[in-house]
Scaffold this motif. Structure first.
Motif, PDB file in Angstrom:
ATOM      1  N   ILE A   6      58.732 -28.169 -36.590  1.00  0.00           N
ATOM      2  CA  ILE A   6      57.441 -27.294 -37.227  1.00  0.00           C
ATOM      3  C   ILE A   6      56.273 -26.789 -36.013  1.00  0.00           C
ATOM      4  CG2 ILE A   6      58.214 -28.011 -38.931  1.00  0.00           C
ATOM      5  CD1 ILE A   6      55.964 -28.944 -40.136  1.00  0.00           C
ATOM      6  N   GLY A   7      55.748 -26.223 -35.961  1.00  0.00           N
ATOM      7  CA  GLY A   7      54.679 -26.272 -35.220  1.00  0.00           C
ATOM      8  C   GLY A   7      53.567 -26.381 -35.859  1.00  0.00           C
ATOM      9  N   PRO A   8      52.339 -26.523 -35.572  1.00  0.00           N
ATOM     10  CA  PRO A   8      51.009 -26.811 -35.688  1.00  0.00           C
ATOM     11  C   PRO A   8      50.945 -25.640 -37.266  1.00  0.00           C
ATOM     12  CG  PRO A   8      50.686 -26.971 -33.539  1.00  0.00           C
ATOM     13  CD  PRO A   8      52.300 -26.226 -34.307  1.00  0.00           C
ATOM     14  N   THR A   9      50.462 -24.190 -36.512  1.00  0.00           N
ATOM     15  CA  THR A   9      50.426 -23.587 -37.959  1.00  0.00           C
ATOM     16  C   THR A   9      51.650 -23.928 -39.326  1.00  0.00           C
ATOM     17  OG1 THR A   9      51.578 -22.361 -36.340  1.00  0.00           O
ATOM     18  CG2 THR A   9      49.773 -22.199 -35.402  1.00  0.00           C
ATOM     19  N   ASP A  10      52.419 -24.358 -38.611  1.00  0.00           N
ATOM     20  CA  ASP A  10      53.056 -24.584 -40.275  1.00  0.00           C
ATOM     21  C   ASP A  10      52.952 -25.251 -41.007  1.00  0.00           C
ATOM     22  OD1 ASP A  10      56.163 -22.694 -38.736  1.00  0.00           O
ATOM     23  OD2 ASP A  10      54.813 -21.703 -39.849  1.00  0.00           O
ATOM     24  N   ARG A  11      52.413 -26.473 -40.844  1.00  0.00           N
ATOM     25  CA  ARG A  11      52.170 -28.069 -41.324  1.00  0.00           C
ATOM     26  C   ARG A  11      51.243 -27.489 -42.663  1.00  0.00           C
ATOM     27  NH1 ARG A  11      53.706 -32.427 -38.967  1.00  0.00           N
ATOM     28  NH2 ARG A  11      54.251 -31.665 -37.163  1.00  0.00           N
ATOM     29  N   GLY A  12      50.626 -26.311 -43.224  1.00  0.00           N
ATOM     30  CA  GLY A  12      49.821 -26.085 -43.831  1.00  0.00           C
ATOM     31  C   GLY A  12      48.566 -26.635 -44.174  1.00  0.00           C
ATOM     32  N   ARG A  13      47.586 -27.573 -45.260  1.00  0.00           N
ATOM     33  CA  ARG A  13      46.452 -28.230 -45.009  1.00  0.00           C
ATOM     34  C   ARG A  13      46.882 -28.810 -44.390  1.00  0.00           C
ATOM     35  NH1 ARG A  13      47.952 -30.764 -50.415  1.00  0.00           N
ATOM     36  NH2 ARG A  13      47.629 -28.477 -51.363  1.00  0.00           N
ATOM     37  N   ALA A  14      45.557 -29.183 -43.569  1.00  0.00           N
ATOM     38  CA  ALA A  14      44.636 -29.929 -42.797  1.00  0.00           C
ATOM     39  C   ALA A  14      45.229 -31.123 -43.000  1.00  0.00           C
ATOM     40  CB  ALA A  14      43.704 -29.275 -42.180  1.00  0.00           C
ATOM     41  N   GLU A 278      54.529 -34.818 -44.283  1.00  0.00           N
ATOM     42  CA  GLU A 278      55.301 -33.740 -43.462  1.00  0.00           C
ATOM     43  C   GLU A 278      55.944 -32.411 -44.675  1.00  0.00           C
ATOM     44  OE1 GLU A 278      58.318 -32.935 -39.908  1.00  0.00           O
ATOM     45  OE2 GLU A 278      57.817 -35.135 -40.874  1.00  0.00           O
ATOM     46  N   ALA A 279      57.067 -32.661 -46.043  1.00  0.00           N
ATOM     47  CA  ALA A 279      57.432 -32.425 -46.487  1.00  0.00           C
ATOM     48  C   ALA A 279      56.217 -31.621 -47.722  1.00  0.00           C
ATOM     49  CB  ALA A 279      58.148 -33.406 -48.136  1.00  0.00           C
ATOM     50  N   ALA A 280      55.635 -32.039 -47.969  1.00  0.00           N
ATOM     51  CA  ALA A 280      54.265 -31.372 -49.174  1.00  0.00           C
ATOM     52  C   ALA A 280      53.840 -30.357 -48.311  1.00  0.00           C
ATOM     53  CB  ALA A 280      52.984 -32.768 -49.218  1.00  0.00           C
ATOM     54  N   ALA A 285      52.592 -24.491 -47.459  1.00  0.00           N
ATOM     55  CA  ALA A 285      52.842 -23.948 -46.841  1.00  0.00           C
ATOM     56  C   ALA A 285      53.555 -22.899 -47.081  1.00  0.00           C
ATOM     57  CB  ALA A 285      53.211 -24.198 -45.110  1.00  0.00           C
ATOM     58  N   ALA A 286      54.249 -23.071 -47.774  1.00  0.00           N
ATOM     59  CA  ALA A 286      55.843 -22.063 -48.210  1.00  0.00           C
ATOM     60  C   ALA A 286      54.642 -21.065 -49.570  1.00  0.00           C
ATOM     61  CB  ALA A 286      56.762 -22.339 -48.789  1.00  0.00           C
ATOM     62  N   GLY A 287      53.266 -22.034 -50.077  1.00  0.00           N
ATOM     63  CA  GLY A 287      52.857 -21.388 -51.070  1.00  0.00           C
ATOM     64  C   GLY A 287      53.166 -22.153 -52.409  1.00  0.00           C
ATOM     65  N   PHE A 288      53.649 -23.794 -52.558  1.00  0.00           N
ATOM     66  CA  PHE A 288      54.361 -24.589 -53.041  1.00  0.00           C
ATOM     67  C   PHE A 288      52.224 -25.359 -53.877  1.00  0.00           C
ATOM     68  CE2 PHE A 288      58.170 -22.922 -52.874  1.00  0.00           C
ATOM     69  CZ  PHE A 288      58.728 -22.906 -54.057  1.00  0.00           C
ATOM     70  N   ARG A 289      52.232 -25.856 -55.502  1.00  0.00           N
ATOM     71  CA  ARG A 289      51.004 -26.462 -55.311  1.00  0.00           C
ATOM     72  C   ARG A 289      51.801 -27.647 -56.275  1.00  0.00           C
ATOM     73  NH1 ARG A 289      50.035 -23.609 -51.531  1.00  0.00           N
ATOM     74  NH2 ARG A 289      48.465 -22.911 -51.116  1.00  0.00           N
ATOM     75  N   PRO A 290      50.547 -28.716 -56.326  1.00  0.00           N
ATOM     76  CA  PRO A 290      51.290 -30.922 -57.451  1.00  0.00           C
ATOM     77  C   PRO A 290      51.236 -29.255 -58.747  1.00  0.00           C
ATOM     78  CG  PRO A 290      49.771 -30.715 -55.854  1.00  0.00           C
ATOM     79  CD  PRO A 290      49.803 -29.483 -55.567  1.00  0.00           C
ATOM     80  N   GLY A 291      52.103 -29.409 -59.894  1.00  0.00           N
ATOM     81  CA  GLY A 291      51.578 -29.189 -61.062  1.00  0.00           C
ATOM     82  C   GLY A 291      50.889 -29.797 -61.731  1.00  0.00           C
ATOM     83  N   ARG A 292      50.529 -29.289 -63.287  1.00  0.00           N
ATOM     84  CA  ARG A 292      49.819 -30.094 -63.845  1.00  0.00           C
ATOM     85  C   ARG A 292      50.082 -31.095 -63.952  1.00  0.00           C
ATOM     86  NH1 ARG A 292      51.464 -28.508 -69.011  1.00  0.00           N
ATOM     87  NH2 ARG A 292      52.018 -26.021 -67.947  1.00  0.00           N
TER      88      ARG A 292
END
Ligand SMILES: [Zn+2]
Ligand SMILES: [Zn+2]
Length: 300
Positions: A6-14, A278-280, A285-292
């Motif tokens: 995955i490239g740097p732009t795909d890593r999501g959260r800095a 890396e998985a997080a 980046a795909a729009g998933f966030r931690p649950g409640r």
């Protein structure tokens, strides 16, 4: 491993990319919902539930689920495989899942590691074929997380481990057969909540078959994801397999998938939570966030 760089732009959260792969941030660390201990039939003498818990605490994981293998070398009268003429895989070894020993070991670990949420679980192998046998075991205790897995496929009248089949069938045809079996499992069993390692044979992809590309199987992936989403279940991001791409996680959302589980599939304590940073980042980046709750699935 690493067939999907995955490239740097795909890593999501800095920040995710800067940490060592198995040391996540101290917040938003996913729970590890797929770990094996000494109670699984395929683990060796160094597998230890207590050591896996210690590792999880050290990494700051909020929770860990011990999803021990539930595989069968024979069928019972209520197993659909009985009517197929297919012989079960006999390679698993004669170690049936000792549920009471496992559950008391879990209790000991809960006493010893009070800050860690320790979930019970099982990884049901081919539950659509062994429905009766699997249900009988699972009804004998309380199981928080039940994974569904395809590890074997029928070949010449017998269930054969997918890795072995990759040596005797064309890889792309085997992969398509695998995805079809996963759909059959999803549609044929409501025993499990989480689909484990959706493209399992990819772990053993032969070099001679060329680079593994998810796009070559997009239609098959989407069929799996659609079946899973329509039954309201959960996709696992398995970090023992080559990591799936952000695109694939977006396919999951497009097909209606809303929940994501993280699983190291560790068979040794040192692999708990492996590559979770890396998985997080991919999930984020795909729009998933931690649950409640921190021990819950991520949501998208
Ligand atoms: Zn598995
Ligand atoms: Zn597993």
């Amino acid at each position: 491993m690493g067939s999907n760089p995955i490239g740097p732009t795909d890593r999501g959260r800095a920040g995710y990319g800067a940490r060592p792969a198995d040391v996540p941030a101290d917040h938003d660390v996913p729970a590890d919902h797929h770990v094996h201990s000494q109670w699984s039939h395929d683990t060796g003498p160094r597998a230890s539930m207590a050591a896996a818990c210690a590792r999880a605490v050290g990494l700051g994981l909020p929770a860990v689920a011990f999803t021990e293998h539930l595989d069968f070398t024979d069928w019972g009268p209520d197993d659909p495989i009985a009517g197929t003429g297919i012989t079960p895989n006999d390679q698993w070894g004669p170690r049936p899942f000792d549920v009471s020993g496992y559950l008391s070991c879990l209790d000991e670990c809960r006493d010893r590691f009070p800050s860690l949420r320790i979930l019970s679980g099982a990884e049901a192998g081919e539950p659509h074929l062994f429905a009766g046998s699997a249900a009988a075991v699972l009804s004998s205790g309380r199981f928080d997380r039940i994974l569904g897995s395809v590890h074997t496929l029928p070949s010449r009248g017998r269930l054969v481990y997918a890795r072995a089949l990759l040596r005797r069938e064309p890889a792309d045809a085997l992969m398509r057969r695998y995805f079809a079996e996963v759909v059959a499992m999803i549609e044929g069993s409501d025993l499990f909540e989480v689909l484990a390692h959706l493209d399992y044979p990819r772990r053993y992809w032969p070099e001679a078959a060329g680079r593994y590309q998810e796009q070559d199987f997009e239609e098959e992936y989407r069929a799996v994801l659609r079946a899973l989403a329509s039954s309201g279940r959960v996709l696992e991001l398995n970090t023992a397999s080559p990591l799936v791409s952000v695109s694939l996680l977006r396919w999951w959302r497009e097909e209606g998938g809303r929940a994501l589980s993280f699983g190291s599939d560790a068979h040794l304590p040192g692999h708990v939570g492996e590559r979770f940073a890396e998985a997080a980042g991919l999930a984020d980046a795909a729009g998933f966030r931690p649950g409640r709750d921190p021990f819950d699935f991520w949501r998208g």
